[in-house]
Write an enzyme that holds these catalytic residues in place. Structure first.
Site, mmCIF file in Angstrom:
data_model
loop_
_atom_site.group_PDB
_atom_site.id
_atom_site.type_symbol
_atom_site.label_atom_id
_atom_site.label_comp_id
_atom_site.label_asym_id
_atom_site.label_seq_id
_atom_site.Cartn_x
_atom_site.Cartn_y
_atom_site.Cartn_z
ATOM 1 N N ASP A 1 -2.308 7.973 4.753
ATOM 2 C CA ASP A 1 -1.493 8.194 3.559
ATOM 3 C C ASP A 1 -2.407 8.540 2.386
ATOM 4 O O ASP A 1 -3.332 7.796 2.068
ATOM 5 C CB ASP A 1 -0.704 6.916 3.255
ATOM 6 N N ARG B 1 -6.949 0.038 -0.363
ATOM 7 C CA ARG B 1 -6.821 1.129 -1.324
ATOM 8 C C ARG B 1 -7.890 0.932 -2.402
ATOM 9 O O ARG B 1 -7.687 0.218 -3.374
ATOM 10 C CB ARG B 1 -5.414 1.148 -1.937
ATOM 11 N N SER C 1 8.887 0.624 -1.730
ATOM 12 C CA SER C 1 9.040 2.070 -1.851
ATOM 13 C C SER C 1 9.521 2.581 -0.508
ATOM 14 O O SER C 1 9.013 2.156 0.539
ATOM 15 C CB SER C 1 7.700 2.712 -2.224
ATOM 16 N N GLU D 1 7.367 -4.047 -8.777
ATOM 17 C CA GLU D 1 7.850 -3.217 -7.667
ATOM 18 C C GLU D 1 7.814 -4.007 -6.369
ATOM 19 O O GLU D 1 6.790 -4.608 -6.030
ATOM 20 C CB GLU D 1 6.988 -1.959 -7.535
ATOM 21 N N GLN E 1 2.010 -5.224 3.788
ATOM 22 C CA GLN E 1 3.402 -4.768 3.711
ATOM 23 C C GLN E 1 4.136 -5.035 5.016
ATOM 24 O O GLN E 1 3.550 -4.996 6.098
ATOM 25 C CB GLN E 1 3.457 -3.256 3.424
ATOM 26 N N ASP F 1 12.331 3.645 -5.291
ATOM 27 C CA ASP F 1 11.658 2.344 -5.363
ATOM 28 C C ASP F 1 12.628 1.275 -5.847
ATOM 29 O O ASP F 1 13.451 1.538 -6.729
ATOM 30 C CB ASP F 1 10.489 2.382 -6.361
#
Length: 304
Positions: free
Chosen positions: A17, A75, A234, A231, A90, A218
């Site tokens: 990604d 990330r 997504s 958040e 996640q 989202d």
């Protein structure tokens, strides 16, 4: 079914990604494969978003069937704050759909199912730990408010994106913002999104009655502890071969079409799907009324 997701992937597969389409968030990358005629260039996954769609075929999922994963990623180029970390966890999911399910109504139906699970989980946590129920930190609302990114811009035309999200959450404590990635009437997207998984370019004006685009979005909630936007997930309906080309053209990334993942879409070798990722630590922060995640990096000099 529950499946395992890889921690590293081959760079040349095209399944990692990129997170956005401006090239600013590059993955951790290293050579591997001693003894091979040509060493591989491996990448630590930034998300399992693209990997899951070929996996649907690998695990022989039919329409309405799908996969869940307990995803871990790194990330390195994230800006770190109250709900962003270089370490990502996640609950990822992906489901096979039909062409006629590629619409706003099906997207909202799916979002409502996820929202019912999240609010139910909050109630379950409070049954186990009654002290979590505190009037100072209200529960998530039973009803989720849907608003398109274009409508959000109309509502707060003088505010930048993050402030628009904060403002709407001060009015309604939980929203699903639809259509993230397409260029809005002010000439900017609500947020940059990669061009090769979520569909953010499909015209949805017939469904909304307004000039809108995009089949993704989202879930954002108001964090009563941090007093900030938060958040949780997504997600989106994935690109077809036609919308993939359009989005790659808009992003000036047509060279991606030569990669195996993109070729699989172009040659109808993997199914149409919908999918997303629910942030584990972020969700736990809301459920357990925590200001930050417990998954903080160790400082230099610590022995534990």
């Amino acid at each position: 079914m529950m499946v395992q997701v890889p921690l590293i992937v081959d760079k040349e597969s095209g399944v990692n990604d990129n997170l956005d389409r401006d090239g600013s968030r590059t993955p951790v990358e290293f050579p591997c494969g001693l003894g091979l005629p040509k060493r591989l260039t491996a990448q630590v996954v930034q998300a399992a978003t693209k990997w899951k769609r070929p996996a649907l075929k690998q695990f022989n999922c039919n329409v309405g069937e799908g996969i869940n994963t307990d995803m871990r990623a790194v990330r390195k180029d994230y800006f770190l704050d109250h709900d962003h970390s270089s370490y990502v966890d996640q609950w990822d999911w992906e489901k096979v759909i039909t062409a006629d399910q590629r619409n706003i109504a099906f997207l909202k139906e799916t979002v409502r199912k996820i929202w019912k699970v999240l609010t139910g989980a909050e109630e379950y946590a409070q049954e186990m730990y009654p002290k979590l129920k505190n009037p100072s930190f209200p529960n998530l609302p039973k009803e989720l408010t849907f608003i398109h990114a274009e409508e959000l811009l109309d509502k707060y035309p003088d505010l930048p994106r993050k402030q628009r999200e904060t403002k709407i959450l001060q009015e309604v404590p939980a929203v699903f913002i639809v259509g993230i990635g397409s260029v809005l009437k002010d000439g900017y997207p609500h947020e940059m999104r990669a061009a090769d998984y979520d569909d953010w370019i499909t015209d949805t004006s017939k469904e909304t009655g307004k000039p809108t685009h995009g089949l993704n979005g989202d879930i954002l909630v108001w964090n009563h502890l941090t007093k900030r936007r938060h958040e949780l997930t997504s997600m989106g309906i994935r690109v077809t071969k036609d919308t993939l080309v359009k989005q790659l053209e808009a992003s000036n990334q047509m060279d991606y079409l030569n990669l195996p993942y993109h070729q699989a879409i172009m040659n109808d070798q993997i199914p149409l799907s919908i999918g997303g990722g629910i942030g584990q630590a972020r969700t736990q922060m809301i459920m357990l009324r925590k200001r930050t995640s417990a998954k903080l990096p160790l400082q230099f000099g610590q022995n534990n």
